[in-house]
Design a protein around this motif. Structure first.
Motif, PDB file in Angstrom:
ATOM      1  N   PRO A  90       3.204   8.299   5.822  1.00 30.33           N
ATOM      2  CA  PRO A  90       3.187   8.224   4.359  1.00 30.33           C
ATOM      3  C   PRO A  90       4.565   7.901   3.790  1.00 30.33           C
ATOM      4  N   MET A 127       0.849  -1.182   0.000  1.00 27.78           N
ATOM      5  CA  MET A 127       0.000   0.000   0.000  1.00 27.78           C
ATOM      6  C   MET A 127       0.892   1.242   0.000  1.00 27.78           C
ATOM      7  N   LEU A 128       0.679   2.120  -0.959  1.00 27.41           N
ATOM      8  CA  LEU A 128       1.406   3.384  -1.044  1.00 27.41           C
ATOM      9  C   LEU A 128       0.577   4.459  -0.343  1.00 27.41           C
ATOM     10  N   ARG A 129       1.183   5.106   0.641  1.00 29.98           N
ATOM     11  CA  ARG A 129       0.496   6.177   1.355  1.00 29.98           C
ATOM     12  C   ARG A 129       1.057   7.519   0.917  1.00 29.98           C
ATOM     13  N   GLU A 143      -7.223   4.092  -7.417  1.00 29.73           N
ATOM     14  CA  GLU A 143      -6.152   3.093  -7.358  1.00 29.73           C
ATOM     15  C   GLU A 143      -6.267   2.298  -6.051  1.00 29.73           C
ATOM     16  N   PRO A 144      -6.448   0.985  -6.130  1.00 31.89           N
ATOM     17  CA  PRO A 144      -6.642   0.196  -4.903  1.00 31.89           C
ATOM     18  C   PRO A 144      -5.412   0.126  -4.000  1.00 31.89           C
ATOM     19  N   ASP A 145      -4.231   0.349  -4.543  1.00 36.55           N
ATOM     20  CA  ASP A 145      -3.008   0.248  -3.749  1.00 36.55           C
ATOM     21  C   ASP A 145      -2.509   1.594  -3.236  1.00 36.55           C
ATOM     22  N   VAL A 146      -3.354   2.628  -3.311  1.00 29.33           N
ATOM     23  CA  VAL A 146      -2.964   3.964  -2.841  1.00 29.33           C
ATOM     24  C   VAL A 146      -3.925   4.414  -1.754  1.00 29.33           C
ATOM     25  N   GLU A 147      -3.354   4.835  -0.640  1.00 31.24           N
ATOM     26  CA  GLU A 147      -4.117   5.460   0.433  1.00 31.24           C
ATOM     27  C   GLU A 147      -3.597   6.889   0.540  1.00 31.24           C
ATOM     28  N   GLN A 148      -4.497   7.846   0.576  1.00 32.08           N
ATOM     29  CA  GLN A 148      -4.066   9.241   0.564  1.00 32.08           C
ATOM     30  C   GLN A 148      -4.884  10.076   1.513  1.00 32.08           C
TER      31      GLN A 148
END
Length: 151
Positions: free
Chosen positions: A82, A1-3, A30-35
């Motif tokens: 992050p 997961m990319l924050r 994007e499912p692999d991005v948390e922002q």
């Protein structure tokens, strides 16, 4: 997961804030991005990004390099951890680099990324030179600058 922790200090909603909104909208798909977004309390950007479902942290930010905004950014970055802090304007970059210095002592210090939207020359004392990466939306604005010489 990319924050990704976005930071924008804009007082009014203009093209730069719309770019932040559009970027957060696209990254939300994007499912692999948390922002998250840290921005000025009561701003139009905060309202629009929150309405799109992206978490927004509104902070007191009345002057460019407001220490209250820096402190809140530091707290949010410590809690969120992050990989990237994306500063979307010069004042956001100023407090992001300050926060980055404090966070460098952590095991997972974030990379500082900035976006440059103006065509002015980059000075040797520019905060752009303290970012880990800079991108331009205004064409080749880095040509001949110390930033290009560094890359």
């Amino acid at each position: 997961m990319l924050r990704v922790l976005h930071v924008d200090s804009g007082r009014v909603y203009r093209g730069g804030q719309n770019q932040v909104r559009l970027l957060t909208r696209e990254l939300a798909a994007e499912p692999d991005v948390e922002q998250r977004l840290v921005t000025r309390r009561g701003s139009e950007l905060a309202r629009r990004v929150a309405a799109a479902g992206v978490p927004v942290h509104e902070v007191p930010w009345t002057m460019g390099l407001d220490p209250r905004a820096w402190w809140r950014l530091l707290l949010h970055a410590k809690a969120f951890q992050p990989a990237i802090i994306h500063a979307h304007d010069g004042h956001a970059l100023g407090i992001a680099t300050w926060a980055g210095r404090w966070l460098r002592h952590a095991d997972t210090a974030p990379r500082i990324i900035t976006t440059r939207r103006v065509v002015f020359a980059v000075r040797r004392t520019s905060s752009l030179l303290r970012a880990d990466w800079a991108s331009s939306t205004s064409g080749n604005v880095f040509a001949g600058s110390p930033l290009m010489a560094r890359r």
